[in-house]
Structure formats: structure tokens, C-alpha cells
Design an enzyme around this catalytic site. Structure first.
Site, PDB file in Angstrom:
ATOM      1  N   LYS A  30     -27.248  18.315 -40.238  1.00 34.44           N
ATOM      2  CA  LYS A  30     -26.068  17.767 -39.563  1.00 34.44           C
ATOM      3  C   LYS A  30     -25.556  16.537 -40.305  1.00 34.44           C
ATOM      4  CE  LYS A  30     -27.142  19.636 -35.033  1.00 34.44           C
ATOM      5  NZ  LYS A  30     -27.643  19.380 -33.680  1.00 34.44           N
ATOM      6  N   HIS A  77     -41.091  12.818 -29.245  1.00 36.54           N
ATOM      7  CA  HIS A  77     -41.158  13.926 -28.291  1.00 36.54           C
ATOM      8  C   HIS A  77     -41.836  13.466 -27.013  1.00 36.54           C
ATOM      9  CE1 HIS A  77     -45.397  14.490 -29.398  1.00 36.54           C
ATOM     10  NE2 HIS A  77     -45.005  14.465 -30.655  1.00 36.54           N
TER      11      HIS A  77
END
Length: 118
Positions: free
Chosen positions: A59, A106
């Protein structure tokens, strides 16, 4: 400077890993990355973090997984302190003078990664 971010559900990675096992890992990770993930107590979280990091990098590049950039164009590894870094495998996917900075995190439900390319 370019920035990319990605978040992935651990459940999504768990489903793929449960269904395809190491074949799934070998499709998106280089052997060195697979070995690192399989050593971790939370394999799925480790895979998800690398998955998100690779998505964040493409990205930031603005190309997505196209124009010669593939899952295995670079590896997401860890230094001695555990910090993630990018090992470029395919020199054509990033300009030689590029510096890629990564942050991966995470929790119980998801993994997130931010990539900054300077």
C-alpha cells in the site's frame, strides 16, 4: 515518504492455516519467515502480523501486489531485539536507497501493521 497500513483478522488467517496448513504459509512467506512463524507459540498471530506488514508495504508502494511485486518480493524478519525489519528479495520492487520502517502489533482478534517508506 509513503505510508501504508493494514489490519487482518486472526480468525481469517486461522481458517486458512487450518484448511491448508504449511502450504498456505509457503504461498505468502519465504522459507525463513515460515521457520520463524513455526517457532512462535502463537503461530497464527505471527503469520497475521507478517501478512499485514506485507499488505502495508505494498500500500505504501502504491502498487498493491502488481507491477512485479509479489508476496515473496520481501521478507518480514526480526532483529535481535525482536523488532521487525524488511529484507528485500527482489530489488526491483523497491528503489535501492529506500528505507522501510515497520511496526506490527496484534491482540486476540487482529493484527495490524504500519509501513513507512522513505
Amino acid at each position: 515518504m509513503e505510508v501504508g497500513i493494514d489490519i487482518v483478522s486472526l480468525e481469517r488467517i486461522e481458517v486458512l492455516y487450518s484448511r491448508y496448513g504449511v502450504r498456505f504459509l509457503e504461498k505468502i512467506l519465504l522459507p525463513e519467515e515460515v521457520a520463524l512463524c513455526l517457532q512462535k507459540p502463537q503461530i497464527v498471530a505471527s503469520v497475521a502480523g507478517r501478512f499485514a506488514a506485507k499488505e502495508a508495504i505494498v500500500k505504501a508502494l502504491g502498487s498493491g501486489f502488481a507491477q512485479g511485486v509479489h508476496w515473496k518480493s520481501f521478507a518480514i524478519l526480526n532483529d535481535a531485539a525482536g523488532r521487525p525489519y524488511v529484507k528485500v528479495i527482489d530489488d526491483e520492487c523497491l528503489p535501492p536507497s529506500s528505507v522501510v520502517k515497520l511496526s506490527i502489533s496484534h491482540d486476540r482478534h487482529s493484527a495490524v501493521a504500519v509501513a513507512i517508506i522513505e
